[in-house]
Motif scaffolding. Structure first.
Motif, mmCIF file in Angstrom:
data_model
loop_
_atom_site.group_PDB
_atom_site.id
_atom_site.type_symbol
_atom_site.label_atom_id
_atom_site.label_comp_id
_atom_site.label_asym_id
_atom_site.label_seq_id
_atom_site.Cartn_x
_atom_site.Cartn_y
_atom_site.Cartn_z
ATOM 1 N N SER A 369 0.854 -1.208 0.000
ATOM 2 C CA SER A 369 0.000 0.000 0.000
ATOM 3 C C SER A 369 0.882 1.247 0.000
ATOM 4 O O SER A 369 0.758 2.088 0.894
ATOM 5 N N ASP A 371 2.065 4.820 -1.125
ATOM 6 C CA ASP A 371 1.518 6.055 -1.687
ATOM 7 C C ASP A 371 2.678 6.976 -2.052
ATOM 8 O O ASP A 371 3.396 7.457 -1.184
ATOM 9 N N MET A 376 -2.481 7.745 -6.159
ATOM 10 C CA MET A 376 -2.617 6.307 -6.327
ATOM 11 C C MET A 376 -1.922 5.570 -5.194
ATOM 12 O O MET A 376 -0.865 5.988 -4.723
ATOM 13 N N THR A 377 -2.513 4.457 -4.764
ATOM 14 C CA THR A 377 -1.861 3.565 -3.817
ATOM 15 C C THR A 377 -1.405 2.330 -4.574
ATOM 16 O O THR A 377 -2.194 1.687 -5.270
ATOM 17 N N HIS A 378 -0.118 2.014 -4.468
ATOM 18 C CA HIS A 378 0.471 0.917 -5.236
ATOM 19 C C HIS A 378 0.625 -0.338 -4.374
ATOM 20 O O HIS A 378 1.183 -0.287 -3.281
ATOM 21 N N ASP A 379 0.115 -1.448 -4.908
ATOM 22 C CA ASP A 379 0.284 -2.750 -4.275
ATOM 23 C C ASP A 379 1.333 -3.526 -5.075
ATOM 24 O O ASP A 379 1.083 -3.975 -6.189
ATOM 25 N N SER A 387 0.472 -2.669 -10.313
ATOM 26 C CA SER A 387 0.357 -2.158 -8.943
ATOM 27 C C SER A 387 -0.965 -1.439 -8.701
ATOM 28 O O SER A 387 -1.361 -1.226 -7.562
ATOM 29 N N SER A 388 -1.677 -1.075 -9.780
ATOM 30 C CA SER A 388 -2.979 -0.421 -9.658
ATOM 31 C C SER A 388 -3.758 -0.611 -10.958
ATOM 32 O O SER A 388 -3.159 -0.792 -12.024
ATOM 33 N N ARG A 389 -5.083 -0.574 -10.871
ATOM 34 C CA ARG A 389 -5.927 -0.608 -12.069
ATOM 35 C C ARG A 389 -6.561 0.764 -12.316
ATOM 36 O O ARG A 389 -7.337 0.928 -13.246
ATOM 37 N N GLU A 390 -6.244 1.712 -11.498
ATOM 38 C CA GLU A 390 -6.864 3.032 -11.610
ATOM 39 C C GLU A 390 -6.222 3.869 -12.719
ATOM 40 O O GLU A 390 -5.036 3.726 -13.015
#
Length: 421
Positions: A369, A371, A376-379, A387-390
């Motif tokens: 998580s 930031d 965006m918050t990256h996993d 790391s994100s789909r946004e």
């Protein structure tokens, strides 16, 4: 994974041949043992790490199709390194960033990778999806050095060492098409044009547009181009004749400017949306500038450089102080984000007293998580997923800092939620 095609053509074939040659040339220096040793502070070290320094590589494009992006990414990362070192470095060591310009040339990119590989712990920058994909077998097989590319092709997923920061091009394009449908009036039965680079980047984006089009009842009209194609007159003529109601472009900034400029001049006044690599605010000073502000949008894996966040505001001030003659663009965000992710992984690896490549990669997996300060918050815990789909939808606007304003904040479309990259 099903993303890599069975038949490799054109540039991909040339890259594969070059990789084979470079791998053969490196066979004499095959790894013997894990290369670990104990350094200052009882920390395990390996390639690219001494008691005094931690060396990172940057494989960039300062003279080719993505020269504007490459310059901004590189300068942002140099700024990050300077600030970290001024604050005492990481793990009692100073960061070093070694930059090589490949000019978006496959031979130069692979030669630069081969040159730097034994000298660095990993790469905070590698521009060019086709080039990163080409070295992926080496990275996964023998080198095992962390790579944070400025490339978002889904073909790069699945590697424990090459980590995509943000939505992949296919997911990003699905979100972009959703924007055209939800906010720009495209509807079932309409035709959607898609102009795209041949190779990994463009073809991955095309996969996304076809998926989104299928969900929305659209028909995709394809126009494949080469990175050396700068005049989009023929493509605009073909799309106009086909009667498209909207266009996606998965290419470089020059191609996007030509496409939008020619479309406006010839009466094809339809909304155009690009991938994150398909815009540079410097274009607003060209003849295409007015048309870009009226009929162009692009998807991005982060808020723009002019965003109203503490990190963005500080970065703008620091970047302007360091590079007063250079424009602000989203390459700065991409460069800073990758450098800060790499820096955080190094800090976590230091806490575990393991600055080897394996130690740094293990540390990255714990960042679920992160930031970076741009919305965006990256996993980073799952190598098989971006790391994100946004995505953020941004519109060119020369009246705001960085020439870009957010028109749709971070979102994931329904089609992207259920899509498997």
């Amino acid at each position: 994974m099903t993303h890599r095609r069975q038949a490799v053509r054109g540039l991909a074939a040339a890259l594969a041949a070059l990789v084979a040659l470079t791998a053969a040339g490196c066979s004499s220096k095959a790894k013997t043992g894990d290369g670990k040793q104990t350094g200052a502070g009882g920390v395990k070290t390996g390639e690219g790490v001494t008691d005094k320094t931690i060396s990172l590589g940057a494989l960039t494009d300062m003279t080719g199709v993505y020269a504007t992006l490459g310059k901004s990414v590189t300068q942002a990362q140099q700024l990050y390194v300077k600030q970290v070192n001024a604050a005492g470095g990481i793990c009692g060591r100073q960061l070093e960033l070694t930059v090589r310009d490949h000019g978006y040339d496959p031979q130069k990119a692979l030669a630069a990778y081969t040159e730097l590989e034994p000298k660095v712990v990993g790469y905070a920058q590698f521009i060019g999806s086709p080039f990163v994909a080409a070295v992926k077998p080496r990275v996964d097989g023998q080198d095992k050095a962390l790579v944070l590319p400025q490339a978002w092709s889904a073909s790069l997923l699945g590697s424990p060492y090459i980590r995509v920061l943000g939505a992949t091009y296919d997911v990003e394009t699905i979100n972009a098409v959703d924007f055209l449908v939800k906010e720009k009036g495209l509807k079932s039965g309409d035709k959607l044009g898609h102009v795209y680079f041949e190779g990994d980047y463009g073809e991955n984006a095309l996969k996304g547009s076809k998926h989104a089009a299928g969900k929305a009842g659209l028909t995709v009209v394809e126009q494949k181009i080469k990175p050396t194609d700068n005049d989009m007159s023929a493509q605009v003529a073909a799309l106009k004749q086909a009667g498209v109601k909207g266009i996606v472009i998965s290419a470089g900034p020059r191609q996007a400017a030509s496409l939008v400029g020619v479309a406006a001049a010839t009466g094809l006044r339809v909304p155009v949306v690009g991938n994150n690599s398909a815009f540079a605010p410097q274009l607003l000073g060209t003849q295409a500038g007015p048309a870009l502000e009226k009929m162009y949008w692009f998807a991005s894996p982060s808020l723009p450089i002019g965003a109203d966040t503490p990190t963005a505001k500080k970065l703008v001030a620091d970047y302007r102080a360091a590079y007063p003659s250079d424009a602000l663009d989203n390459g700065i965000v991409a460069g800073w984000t990758a450098a800060s992710v790499f820096g955080e992984a190094l800090k976590k690896a230091c806490a575990e007293k393991d600055l080897t490549r394996a130690g740094v990669d293990k540390a990255l997996l714990t960042m679920t998580s992160y930031d970076a300060g741009f919305g965006m918050t990256h996993d980073l815990g799952d190598p098989k997923a971006p790391s994100s789909r946004e995505s953020v939808i941004i519109q060119p606007d020369k009246s705001v800092p960085g020439g870009m304003r957010t028109v749709r904040p971070p979102f994931v479309s329904d089609a992207a939620k259920t899509y498997t990259p």
